[in-house]
Design a protein around this motif. Structure first.
Motif, PDB file in Angstrom:
ATOM      1  N   ASN A   1      -3.999  20.410 -21.044  1.00 49.81           N
ATOM      2  CA  ASN A   1      -3.599  19.067 -20.630  1.00 49.81           C
ATOM      3  C   ASN A   1      -4.519  18.082 -21.333  1.00 49.81           C
ATOM      4  N   VAL A   2      -4.004  17.331 -22.309  1.00 49.15           N
ATOM      5  CA  VAL A   2      -4.820  16.418 -23.112  1.00 49.15           C
ATOM      6  C   VAL A   2      -4.956  15.074 -22.407  1.00 49.15           C
ATOM      7  N   LEU A   3      -6.197  14.604 -22.304  1.00 53.19           N
ATOM      8  CA  LEU A   3      -6.505  13.333 -21.646  1.00 53.19           C
ATOM      9  C   LEU A   3      -7.262  12.434 -22.613  1.00 53.19           C
ATOM     10  N   THR A   4      -7.092  11.122 -22.445  1.00 55.74           N
ATOM     11  CA  THR A   4      -7.753  10.142 -23.307  1.00 55.74           C
ATOM     12  C   THR A   4      -8.959   9.555 -22.587  1.00 55.74           C
ATOM     13  N   CYS A   5     -10.110   9.571 -23.282  1.00 49.73           N
ATOM     14  CA  CYS A   5     -11.350   9.038 -22.720  1.00 49.73           C
ATOM     15  C   CYS A   5     -11.952   8.047 -23.713  1.00 49.73           C
ATOM     16  N   GLN A   6     -13.035   7.409 -23.302  1.00 48.35           N
ATOM     17  CA  GLN A   6     -13.709   6.483 -24.200  1.00 48.35           C
ATOM     18  C   GLN A   6     -15.195   6.414 -23.868  1.00 48.35           C
ATOM     19  N   PHE A   7     -15.960   5.887 -24.830  1.00 47.88           N
ATOM     20  CA  PHE A   7     -17.387   5.656 -24.600  1.00 47.88           C
ATOM     21  C   PHE A   7     -17.716   4.225 -25.010  1.00 47.88           C
ATOM     22  N   GLU A   8     -18.929   3.772 -24.689  1.00 50.66           N
ATOM     23  CA  GLU A   8     -19.325   2.389 -24.958  1.00 50.66           C
ATOM     24  C   GLU A   8     -19.382   2.128 -26.468  1.00 50.66           C
TER      25      GLU A   8
ATOM     26  N   GLN B   1     -12.707   5.857 -28.756  1.00 54.38           N
ATOM     27  CA  GLN B   1     -11.785   6.671 -27.965  1.00 54.38           C
ATOM     28  C   GLN B   1     -11.887   8.130 -28.429  1.00 54.38           C
ATOM     29  N   PHE B   2     -11.720   9.052 -27.494  1.00 60.00           N
ATOM     30  CA  PHE B   2     -11.702  10.465 -27.858  1.00 60.00           C
ATOM     31  C   PHE B   2     -10.783  11.204 -26.894  1.00 60.00           C
ATOM     32  N   LEU B   3     -10.365  12.398 -27.304  1.00 58.11           N
ATOM     33  CA  LEU B   3      -9.413  13.186 -26.528  1.00 58.11           C
ATOM     34  C   LEU B   3     -10.079  14.451 -25.999  1.00 58.11           C
ATOM     35  N   VAL B   4      -9.710  14.788 -24.770  1.00 56.03           N
ATOM     36  CA  VAL B   4     -10.244  15.964 -24.085  1.00 56.03           C
ATOM     37  C   VAL B   4      -9.087  16.891 -23.746  1.00 56.03           C
ATOM     38  N   VAL B   5      -9.266  18.190 -23.954  1.00 56.19           N
ATOM     39  CA  VAL B   5      -8.261  19.176 -23.556  1.00 56.19           C
ATOM     40  C   VAL B   5      -8.742  19.812 -22.251  1.00 56.19           C
ATOM     41  N   SER B   6      -8.083  19.433 -21.161  1.00 52.00           N
ATOM     42  CA  SER B   6      -8.463  19.933 -19.841  1.00 52.00           C
ATOM     43  C   SER B   6      -7.683  21.195 -19.505  1.00 52.00           C
ATOM     44  N   ASN B   7      -8.237  22.007 -18.627  1.00 45.18           N
ATOM     45  CA  ASN B   7      -7.579  23.233 -18.177  1.00 45.18           C
ATOM     46  C   ASN B   7      -6.846  23.031 -16.856  1.00 45.18           C
ATOM     47  N   ILE B   8      -6.884  21.817 -16.335  1.00 45.87           N
ATOM     48  CA  ILE B   8      -6.175  21.506 -15.092  1.00 45.87           C
ATOM     49  C   ILE B   8      -5.341  20.249 -15.295  1.00 45.87           C
TER      50      ILE B   8
ATOM     51  N   GLY C   1     -13.235  10.476 -15.924  1.00 41.98           N
ATOM     52  CA  GLY C   1     -14.546   9.905 -15.640  1.00 41.98           C
ATOM     53  C   GLY C   1     -15.660  10.917 -15.811  1.00 41.98           C
ATOM     54  N   GLY C   2     -15.412  12.154 -15.393  1.00 45.02           N
ATOM     55  CA  GLY C   2     -16.424  13.197 -15.539  1.00 45.02           C
ATOM     56  C   GLY C   2     -16.754  13.471 -16.989  1.00 45.02           C
ATOM     57  N   ASN C   3     -15.741  13.532 -17.844  1.00 52.47           N
ATOM     58  CA  ASN C   3     -15.979  13.775 -19.265  1.00 52.47           C
ATOM     59  C   ASN C   3     -16.685  12.595 -19.915  1.00 52.47           C
ATOM     60  N   GLU C   4     -16.353  11.386 -19.497  1.00 52.05           N
ATOM     61  CA  GLU C   4     -17.037  10.212 -20.050  1.00 52.05           C
ATOM     62  C   GLU C   4     -18.504  10.190 -19.637  1.00 52.05           C
ATOM     63  N   ARG C   5     -18.797  10.620 -18.414  1.00 50.20           N
ATOM     64  CA  ARG C   5     -20.194  10.680 -17.968  1.00 50.20           C
ATOM     65  C   ARG C   5     -20.970  11.753 -18.730  1.00 50.20           C
ATOM     66  N   VAL C   6     -20.300  12.875 -19.002  1.00 48.01           N
ATOM     67  CA  VAL C   6     -20.973  13.979 -19.681  1.00 48.01           C
ATOM     68  C   VAL C   6     -21.324  13.629 -21.122  1.00 48.01           C
ATOM     69  N   VAL C   7     -20.433  12.921 -21.814  1.00 51.67           N
ATOM     70  CA  VAL C   7     -20.670  12.638 -23.228  1.00 51.67           C
ATOM     71  C   VAL C   7     -21.711  11.537 -23.425  1.00 51.67           C
ATOM     72  N   ARG C   8     -21.890  10.676 -22.440  1.00 52.51           N
ATOM     73  CA  ARG C   8     -22.794   9.528 -22.597  1.00 52.51           C
ATOM     74  C   ARG C   8     -24.232   9.951 -22.905  1.00 52.51           C
ATOM     75  N   PRO C   9     -24.811  10.908 -22.182  1.00 52.11           N
ATOM     76  CA  PRO C   9     -26.183  11.323 -22.534  1.00 52.11           C
ATOM     77  C   PRO C   9     -26.287  11.911 -23.943  1.00 52.11           C
ATOM     78  N   ARG C  10     -25.254  12.604 -24.376  1.00 49.73           N
ATOM     79  CA  ARG C  10     -25.260  13.156 -25.735  1.00 49.73           C
ATOM     80  C   ARG C  10     -25.326  12.037 -26.771  1.00 49.73           C
ATOM     81  N   LEU C  11     -24.501  11.020 -26.572  1.00 52.71           N
ATOM     82  CA  LEU C  11     -24.492   9.901 -27.509  1.00 52.71           C
ATOM     83  C   LEU C  11     -25.780   9.095 -27.422  1.00 52.71           C
ATOM     84  N   SER C  12     -26.326   9.000 -26.224  1.00 53.87           N
ATOM     85  CA  SER C  12     -27.601   8.284 -26.055  1.00 53.87           C
ATOM     86  C   SER C  12     -28.715   9.002 -26.806  1.00 53.87           C
ATOM     87  N   ASP C  13     -28.705  10.343 -26.748  1.00 57.72           N
ATOM     88  CA  ASP C  13     -29.702  11.108 -27.498  1.00 57.72           C
ATOM     89  C   ASP C  13     -29.570  10.845 -28.991  1.00 57.72           C
ATOM     90  N   ALA C  14     -28.333  10.843 -29.481  1.00 56.72           N
ATOM     91  CA  ALA C  14     -28.111  10.598 -30.905  1.00 56.72           C
ATOM     92  C   ALA C  14     -28.618   9.211 -31.304  1.00 56.72           C
TER      93      ALA C  14
END
Length: 713
Positions: A280-287, A321-328, A338-351
């Motif tokens: 199930n593909v979902l659309t997310c975004q980051f700052e 914008q980025f796309l996530v493939v969910s299993n549900i 929202g969960g995927n957007e929260r998870v990616v934020r620390p990764r991008l902050s580290d970069a």
């Protein structure tokens, strides 16, 4: 004989995603191959693999309930050995029959069952028997065990199962992941088999969270995929699931507007396909603030760490914008998004943090730190390696463009490895070179130098782009040559499929730059220019390295569609200018279609053999005295060569290899006449040497573009 389609499924805990596709393919192909060997499946049987995160399965068509009985004829021994003078069985014959399982309780009856037939000059005894075909339950048990043993399991697990017997206890099981279910159906009939402590049945499990039924009951082998989708919410086929992901990704990008494109690479698609059972593909975004970081960093962290699909605009620039493939597939997907957007934020902050911190120091200030990084225990530090690359790059650049190019190449080579000391490359080694280019631009260096630093690893893989400017070409060549000469110099050569320093890839990179850039550099000079930079750290392995490069070149050319004969003919001469090789190959290909080509190639081979035998002492040279040309045929050949050879040589000198070879076609008739009418090995020494000299002159004229004797049948 009853034939039905067969379905076998092994239900397990989550399988390693990077290995899933191969595990599924091998499981199905091996199972089918084993059944064919047992005569239970035919050459017409088709195997279809299924692989999802929690299952490996195979559907095989046209499988028999029992293999046909096979008549076997076996030669035992000569009659004179097996029977005595009275026609009775000898001990040797009885022992042989007993080993074959024949009834020897009545020796007379046993002998009567044998057949006598001539075998060459003697008469032999033959034992004819009928081997009963395997039943499916026995055969599948054997095939399943063999197929599981052939699986390319990256790392085996051991786990315990409670023993299925009256005595309490545990038994150890070894498999890629703990197995919990076994399904085996021949049509609608369960085939009784046991593996990994499991007994076969008709039941399996569906989606961990969204199955409509639990367990899922499969009535027929042909209903497997449809039943799993309907009752278990699982797309069992790896390929179908991958196709569904590609479609959904494209549709999601289309919904965002015409300016969005998904970055879909095969490795990421395969890995994500192996992580979900019903995508199930979902659309997310980051700052948007994170877009100030080089997009290669953001793309890499999203793909490698999070398995997300980045979106770029029509210019290839990363969007937020980025796309996530969910299993549900929840009715309200906001929590998943929202969960995927929260998870990616620390990764991008580290970069972003790494990028900001790295820019506080210049690349030049990091040069000294290379002396503290070990490159190889026999070749020293990265600082020593950098000095060698600088020396080689300067030498190459002087040949390619003079002092101005050499100065730039020297500076680029000096800074090319400094990004290895940055935080960003420490976190993402895949970005080495790329980050060096960004930091060089930030330091205000020339665009040529920044591009050269970024490009000096290119080409990184087959089909990769080459360095964009001459500075980058010089540094990239120097970097690869340093690795090749150094590793060959210490005897660290690739063996079999092991090539830890990627020497094959480095050699192909050198070849591509020399050929595609058509560089005016001789291979021997190129390799030789790198050796002095090592001092006494290495032994001189130029000959072995040259052979290695030509071997890689030959393989590459064959992959491009050139025949083995064409490649062999050209590379037999060891052309030093590799940029000439494509033109030489084109000339050979054009020559081979000429009517005169087969005869000239055969004559060339004959000349090569004659000269090889005659020139053992080196007495034969390419010298011809007209006064010693006695036969009309040798006089005619010499006259023809006087007119044709200079024209071919002139065409060769200007690089028109096709015309040079085609010019030689006119020599066919006089060459044929020479071999028909002239005795080369004349008794008179002066005549013999003169004729050999004529042939050597001809041989040299014919083999400037390629060794035409290699084209002879």
């Amino acid at each position: 004989m009853t034939h039905q389609n067969l379905l076998v499924e092994l239900f397990v805990e989550e399988l390693p995603p990077k290995a899933l596709k191969k595990l599924g393919d091998v499981f199905a192909s091996q199972l089918c191959a084993q059944l064919r060997q047992l005569g239970l499946a035919s050459s017409d049987s088709v195997s279809t693999p299924f692989a999802s995160p929690r299952r490996l399965a195979a559907h095989i068509t046209h499988v028999a309930a029992k293999a046909v009985d096979t008549a076997v004829q076996q030669k035992l021994m000569p009659v004179s050995v097996g029977l005595d003078a009275n026609g009775l069985a000898t001990p040797a014959l009885l022992k042989k029959l007993q080993a074959l399982g024949a009834d020897v309780s009545d020796p007379v009856f046993a002998v009567a069952a044998l057949r006598k037939a001539p075998d060459g000059k003697t008469e032999a005894l033959f034992y004819d028997s009928l081997v009963t075909g395997a039943t499916l339950d026995v055969g599948l048990q054997q095939a399943l065990l063999a197929a599981l043993a052939q699986l390319p399991i990256p790392k085996m697990m051991s786990y315990q199962l409670e023993t299925d017997c009256e005595l309490p206890g545990w038994s150890s099981v070894h498999f890629v992941r703990p197995a919990h279910g076994l399904l085996a159906l021949h049509g609608s009939t369960v085939v009784p088999v046991k593996v990994l402590g499991l007994t076969s049945g008709k039941l399996t499990q569906g989606h961990r969270f969204e199955a409509h039924k639990s367990p899922v009951h499969v009535d027929h082998a042909d209903d497997y995929a449809a039943t799993l989708l309907r009752d278990g919410s699982v797309i069992a086929s790896f390929e179908d699931r991958r196709f569904a992901i590609v479609q959904q990704l494209a549709q999601a990008a289309e919904r965002l507007g015409p300016g969005f494109e998904v970055l879909m690479d095969d490795a990421l698609l395969d890995e994500v396909t192996a992580l979900v059972e019903r995508p199930n593909v979902l659309t997310c975004q980051f700052e948007e603030q994170f877009l100030a970081v080089p997009q290669e960093c953001l793309i890499l962290t999203m793909k490698a760490n999070q398995k997300y699909f980045p979106l770029v605009d029509t210019q290839g620039k990363l969007t937020n914008q980025f796309l996530v493939v969910s299993n549900i597939s929840p009715l309200d997907a906001s929590a998943v998004i929202g969960g995927n957007e929260r998870v990616v934020r620390p990764r991008l902050s580290d970069a972003k943090f790494f990028y900001d911190q790295d820019r506080k120091k210049t690349l030049e200030s990091r040069v000294a730190g290379l002396d503290k990084v070990v490159y190889h225990n026999k070749l020293g530090t990265q600082g020593e390696r950098m000095a060698r690359v600088c020396a080689i790059a300067r030498a190459l650049a002087l040949q390619l463009g003079g002092e101005a190019l050499a100065e730039k190449a020297d500076q680029a080579a000096r800074l090319a490895k400094t990004d290895l000391l940055t935080d960003m490359v420490g976190e993402f080694p895949e970005l080495q070179g790329i980050m060096g280019g960004y930091y060089a631009r930030h330091d205000g260096l020339d665009a040529d130098i920044a591009e050269a630093i970024e490009d000096h690893y290119k080409p990184r893989f087959a089909g990769d782009a080459l360095p964009r400017n001459p500075v980058g070409v010089a540094v990239a060549l120097a970097d690869k040559l340093e690795t090749l000469v150094g590793m060959f110099g210490i005897g660290n050569l690739p063996t079999g499929d092991k090539d830890p320093f990627a020497l094959r890839r480095h050699a192909l990179g050198v070849i591509r730059m020399l050929v595609e850039k058509d560089l005016a550099l001789d291979l021997q000079t190129l390799v030789g220019s790198a050796v002095p930079a090592f001092g006494d750290k290495i032994t001189d392995a130029r000959l072995a390295l040259s052979d290695f490069v030509y071997d890689r070149l030959a393989g590459s050319l064959r992959e491009q569609g050139y025949s083995a004969l064409e490649v062999d003919a050209v590379l037999a001469l060891r052309p030093q200018r590799l940029g000439d090789v494509p033109r030489r190959l084109a000339a050979v290909r054009a020559f081979t279609v000429l009517a005169e080509a087969p005869a000239l190639a055969a004559a060339n081979k004959r000349i090569s053999n004659i000269l090889k035998k005659a020139d053992v002492t080196g007495a034969v040279d390419a010298h011809v005295s007209e006064l010693l040309l006695q036969e009309p045929a040798e006089q005619a050949l010499y006259a023809a060569m006087q007119g044709i050879a200079p024209r071919a040589q002139a065409l060769f000198a200007v690089g028109d290899y096709t015309a040079a070879l085609q010019t030689l076609a006119a020599l066919r008739a006089p060459v044929d006449a020479f071999f028909d009418g002239v005795m080369v090995n004349a008794e008179a020494l002066d005549l013999r040497l003169n004729r050999l000299g004529l042939l050597k002159t001809l041989h040299q004229a014919m083999n400037q573009v390629a060794d035409l004797s290699r084209l002879a049948a």
